[in-house]
Design a protein around this motif. Sequence first.
Motif, PDB file in Angstrom:
ATOM      1  N   ILE A   1      -3.704 -44.100   4.533  1.00 14.06           N
ATOM      2  CA  ILE A   1      -3.414 -43.090   5.537  1.00 14.06           C
ATOM      3  C   ILE A   1      -1.970 -42.607   5.448  1.00 14.06           C
ATOM      4  CG2 ILE A   1      -2.928 -44.894   7.239  1.00 14.06           C
ATOM      5  CD1 ILE A   1      -4.361 -41.373   7.909  1.00 14.06           C
ATOM      6  N   GLU A   2      -1.041 -43.507   5.117  1.00 16.74           N
ATOM      7  CA  GLU A   2       0.365 -43.092   5.065  1.00 16.74           C
ATOM      8  C   GLU A   2       0.591 -42.060   3.959  1.00 16.74           C
ATOM      9  OE1 GLU A   2       4.865 -45.014   4.917  1.00 16.74           O
ATOM     10  OE2 GLU A   2       3.095 -46.298   4.682  1.00 16.74           O
ATOM     11  N   GLU A   3       0.011 -42.303   2.785  1.00 21.38           N
ATOM     12  CA  GLU A   3       0.148 -41.334   1.690  1.00 21.38           C
ATOM     13  C   GLU A   3      -0.497 -40.000   2.050  1.00 21.38           C
ATOM     14  OE1 GLU A   3      -0.777 -44.406   1.414  1.00 21.38           O
ATOM     15  OE2 GLU A   3       0.647 -45.363   0.037  1.00 21.38           O
ATOM     16  N   TRP A   4      -1.616 -40.082   2.780  1.00 23.54           N
ATOM     17  CA  TRP A   4      -2.314 -38.857   3.164  1.00 23.54           C
ATOM     18  C   TRP A   4      -1.480 -38.038   4.145  1.00 23.54           C
ATOM     19  CZ3 TRP A   4      -5.964 -37.340   7.355  1.00 23.54           C
ATOM     20  CH2 TRP A   4      -6.742 -36.229   6.989  1.00 23.54           C
ATOM     21  N   VAL A   5      -0.855 -38.714   5.111  1.00 25.70           N
ATOM     22  CA  VAL A   5       0.015 -38.025   6.069  1.00 25.70           C
ATOM     23  C   VAL A   5       1.161 -37.334   5.332  1.00 25.70           C
ATOM     24  CG1 VAL A   5       1.642 -38.366   7.968  1.00 25.70           C
ATOM     25  CG2 VAL A   5      -0.563 -39.558   7.985  1.00 25.70           C
ATOM     26  N   ARG A   6       1.774 -38.068   4.420  1.00 27.98           N
ATOM     27  CA  ARG A   6       2.912 -37.510   3.691  1.00 27.98           C
ATOM     28  C   ARG A   6       2.488 -36.319   2.829  1.00 27.98           C
ATOM     29  NH1 ARG A   6       5.328 -42.080   1.776  1.00 27.98           N
ATOM     30  NH2 ARG A   6       3.864 -42.185   0.030  1.00 27.98           N
ATOM     31  N   GLU A   7       1.366 -36.459   2.135  1.00 32.31           N
ATOM     32  CA  GLU A   7       0.941 -35.387   1.235  1.00 32.31           C
ATOM     33  C   GLU A   7       0.531 -34.133   2.005  1.00 32.31           C
ATOM     34  OE1 GLU A   7       0.731 -33.534  -2.187  1.00 32.31           O
ATOM     35  OE2 GLU A   7       1.443 -35.592  -1.897  1.00 32.31           O
ATOM     36  N   ARG A   8      -0.133 -34.294   3.126  1.00 28.15           N
ATOM     37  CA  ARG A   8      -0.511 -33.123   3.920  1.00 28.15           C
ATOM     38  C   ARG A   8       0.717 -32.412   4.467  1.00 28.15           C
ATOM     39  NH1 ARG A   8      -5.454 -33.179   7.979  1.00 28.15           N
ATOM     40  NH2 ARG A   8      -4.579 -31.088   8.089  1.00 28.15           N
ATOM     41  N   THR A   9       1.708 -33.170   4.885  1.00 28.42           N
ATOM     42  CA  THR A   9       2.935 -32.564   5.409  1.00 28.42           C
ATOM     43  C   THR A   9       3.680 -31.810   4.315  1.00 28.42           C
ATOM     44  OG1 THR A   9       3.132 -34.343   7.044  1.00 28.42           O
ATOM     45  CG2 THR A   9       5.103 -33.031   6.593  1.00 28.42           C
ATOM     46  N   VAL A  10       3.775 -32.415   3.137  1.00 27.83           N
ATOM     47  CA  VAL A  10       4.466 -31.760   2.022  1.00 27.83           C
ATOM     48  C   VAL A  10       3.723 -30.488   1.605  1.00 27.83           C
ATOM     49  CG1 VAL A  10       5.117 -32.002  -0.401  1.00 27.83           C
ATOM     50  CG2 VAL A  10       5.533 -33.879   1.197  1.00 27.83           C
ATOM     51  N   THR A  11       2.398 -30.539   1.593  1.00 25.31           N
ATOM     52  CA  THR A  11       1.616 -29.356   1.220  1.00 25.31           C
ATOM     53  C   THR A  11       1.820 -28.220   2.217  1.00 25.31           C
ATOM     54  OG1 THR A  11      -0.056 -30.723   0.130  1.00 25.31           O
ATOM     55  CG2 THR A  11      -0.704 -28.494   0.769  1.00 25.31           C
ATOM     56  N   ASP A  12       1.813 -28.548   3.508  1.00 24.31           N
ATOM     57  CA  ASP A  12       2.060 -27.522   4.527  1.00 24.31           C
ATOM     58  C   ASP A  12       3.451 -26.907   4.353  1.00 24.31           C
ATOM     59  OD1 ASP A  12      -0.415 -27.922   5.612  1.00 24.31           O
ATOM     60  OD2 ASP A  12       0.278 -29.204   7.257  1.00 24.31           O
ATOM     61  N   ALA A  13       4.434 -27.750   4.071  1.00 22.98           N
ATOM     62  CA  ALA A  13       5.796 -27.245   3.882  1.00 22.98           C
ATOM     63  C   ALA A  13       5.880 -26.358   2.644  1.00 22.98           C
ATOM     64  CB  ALA A  13       6.771 -28.414   3.768  1.00 22.98           C
ATOM     65  N   ALA A  14       5.210 -26.755   1.571  1.00 23.03           N
ATOM     66  CA  ALA A  14       5.253 -25.968   0.334  1.00 23.03           C
ATOM     67  C   ALA A  14       4.665 -24.581   0.547  1.00 23.03           C
ATOM     68  CB  ALA A  14       4.504 -26.699  -0.774  1.00 23.03           C
ATOM     69  N   ASN A  15       3.598 -24.484   1.329  1.00 25.08           N
ATOM     70  CA  ASN A  15       2.986 -23.178   1.592  1.00 25.08           C
ATOM     71  C   ASN A  15       3.936 -22.256   2.349  1.00 25.08           C
ATOM     72  OD1 ASN A  15       0.602 -23.956   0.342  1.00 25.08           O
ATOM     73  ND2 ASN A  15      -0.307 -24.720   2.241  1.00 25.08           N
ATOM     74  N   VAL A  16       4.766 -22.830   3.202  1.00 25.69           N
ATOM     75  CA  VAL A  16       5.738 -22.025   3.954  1.00 25.69           C
ATOM     76  C   VAL A  16       6.914 -21.634   3.060  1.00 25.69           C
ATOM     77  CG1 VAL A  16       7.323 -22.003   5.918  1.00 25.69           C
ATOM     78  CG2 VAL A  16       5.084 -23.098   6.131  1.00 25.69           C
ATOM     79  N   LEU A  17       7.451 -22.597   2.331  1.00 23.09           N
ATOM     80  CA  LEU A  17       8.658 -22.357   1.537  1.00 23.09           C
ATOM     81  C   LEU A  17       8.415 -21.391   0.383  1.00 23.09           C
ATOM     82  CD1 LEU A  17      10.093 -25.981   1.412  1.00 23.09           C
ATOM     83  CD2 LEU A  17      10.932 -24.053   2.762  1.00 23.09           C
ATOM     84  N   ALA A  18       7.200 -21.316  -0.102  1.00 18.11           N
ATOM     85  CA  ALA A  18       6.906 -20.411  -1.217  1.00 18.11           C
ATOM     86  C   ALA A  18       7.136 -18.953  -0.844  1.00 18.11           C
ATOM     87  CB  ALA A  18       5.462 -20.607  -1.682  1.00 18.11           C
ATOM     88  N   ARG A  19       7.206 -18.646   0.449  1.00 18.26           N
ATOM     89  CA  ARG A  19       7.430 -17.270   0.904  1.00 18.26           C
ATOM     90  C   ARG A  19       8.879 -17.013   1.301  1.00 18.26           C
ATOM     91  NH1 ARG A  19       2.817 -18.870   3.889  1.00 18.26           N
ATOM     92  NH2 ARG A  19       4.052 -18.907   5.814  1.00 18.26           N
ATOM     93  N   LEU A  20       9.748 -18.024   1.164  1.00 18.65           N
ATOM     94  CA  LEU A  20      11.128 -17.894   1.629  1.00 18.65           C
ATOM     95  C   LEU A  20      12.096 -17.908   0.453  1.00 18.65           C
ATOM     96  CD1 LEU A  20      10.973 -20.400   4.630  1.00 18.65           C
ATOM     97  CD2 LEU A  20      10.699 -17.913   4.695  1.00 18.65           C
ATOM     98  N   PRO A  21      13.128 -17.051   0.482  1.00 22.72           N
ATOM     99  CA  PRO A  21      14.105 -17.044  -0.613  1.00 22.72           C
ATOM    100  C   PRO A  21      15.013 -18.265  -0.560  1.00 22.72           C
ATOM    101  CG  PRO A  21      14.785 -15.525   1.105  1.00 22.72           C
ATOM    102  CD  PRO A  21      13.416 -16.019   1.501  1.00 22.72           C
ATOM    103  N   ALA A  22      15.480 -18.668  -1.729  1.00 21.64           N
ATOM    104  CA  ALA A  22      16.362 -19.835  -1.811  1.00 21.64           C
ATOM    105  C   ALA A  22      17.817 -19.479  -1.551  1.00 21.64           C
ATOM    106  CB  ALA A  22      16.222 -20.486  -3.184  1.00 21.64           C
ATOM    107  N   THR A  23      18.091 -18.224  -1.269  1.00 16.74           N
ATOM    108  CA  THR A  23      19.472 -17.798  -1.052  1.00 16.74           C
ATOM    109  C   THR A  23      20.020 -18.216   0.306  1.00 16.74           C
ATOM    110  OG1 THR A  23      18.571 -15.662  -0.341  1.00 16.74           O
ATOM    111  CG2 THR A  23      19.318 -15.841  -2.622  1.00 16.74           C
ATOM    112  N   ASP A  24      19.147 -18.591   1.241  1.00 15.36           N
ATOM    113  CA  ASP A  24      19.590 -19.030   2.571  1.00 15.36           C
ATOM    114  C   ASP A  24      18.842 -20.313   2.911  1.00 15.36           C
ATOM    115  OD1 ASP A  24      20.371 -19.393   5.178  1.00 15.36           O
ATOM    116  OD2 ASP A  24      20.068 -17.314   5.782  1.00 15.36           O
ATOM    117  N   VAL A  25      19.432 -21.440   2.538  1.00 15.16           N
ATOM    118  CA  VAL A  25      18.755 -22.729   2.695  1.00 15.16           C
ATOM    119  C   VAL A  25      18.598 -23.093   4.166  1.00 15.16           C
ATOM    120  CG1 VAL A  25      18.882 -25.191   2.158  1.00 15.16           C
ATOM    121  CG2 VAL A  25      19.570 -23.507   0.449  1.00 15.16           C
ATOM    122  N   GLN A  26      19.614 -22.822   4.972  1.00 12.63           N
ATOM    123  CA  GLN A  26      19.544 -23.212   6.380  1.00 12.63           C
ATOM    124  C   GLN A  26      18.419 -22.475   7.109  1.00 12.63           C
ATOM    125  OE1 GLN A  26      21.437 -25.720   7.984  1.00 12.63           O
ATOM    126  NE2 GLN A  26      19.739 -25.351   9.394  1.00 12.63           N
TER     127      GLN A  26
END
Length: 230
Positions: free
Chosen positions: A47-72
């Motif tokens: 379950i711990e790996e599953w929680v971590r992987e789902r959270t990382v996947t959700d974050a990746a879907n958001v970050l893929a639409r954001l430019p790296a020029t403004d990290v904050q």
Amino acid sequence: MRRFWSPAARTTRCPAPRQLPSATLGVPFEATFTITWRPTRRSRPNIEEWVRERTVTDAANVLARLPATDVQTAQDTVNAVLGEPHRFRTAHYRLVRVHADLRLTAASHRILAQRQEDEERVRRLRFLRAELYEHPSLLLLDRIERSTDPLDPRQVADWQRVARSVAASEEWWRPLLEQWEQVGRGFTDAEMQNRVLHVLHDALAALTQEEANPAEAAQQTGKNHLRSAG
């Protein structure tokens, strides 16, 4: 009073930073996560790996639409999305808190700095073309301002010729040559292509002669008409 079973909260962290793509080509985010959660009665294996992987996947879907020029800004955005209430309740666990920390590697910083320098150089070149090289007088003034030595009249004349040549290329010769090439492509036979290009060449030569010497051009046109009639 009935007491409900409530398991202890657990905290999961990424063992190593994750490389997650951004909207800036070739510049990923480096992300670490801190996730506080509770399992439910219907918990599952790993379950711990599953929680971590789902959270990382959700974050990746958001970050893929954001430019790296403004990290904050990207970090604030992804944490706001990960904190949406509907993400806190699943069949196997309950999120208590989740936080993502973003940064860029040294290599990514170098890439962004180089791109910014390149973009600034392109903007400057476009400015020079639009404001200086299309106006020989401005080009001359620019060179005078930069020069600390007395100006050579021959050098001044060279600068003026360069500026006029650039302006003529943009306004006249380059579009003409492009059209010339397209006309030639309209014929599949090589001999016909050559004949068409020769006709265009003669027409342009006649036009140039007419502008330089209208009387002589009119006389030559009359001769051509007589030759055609004969």
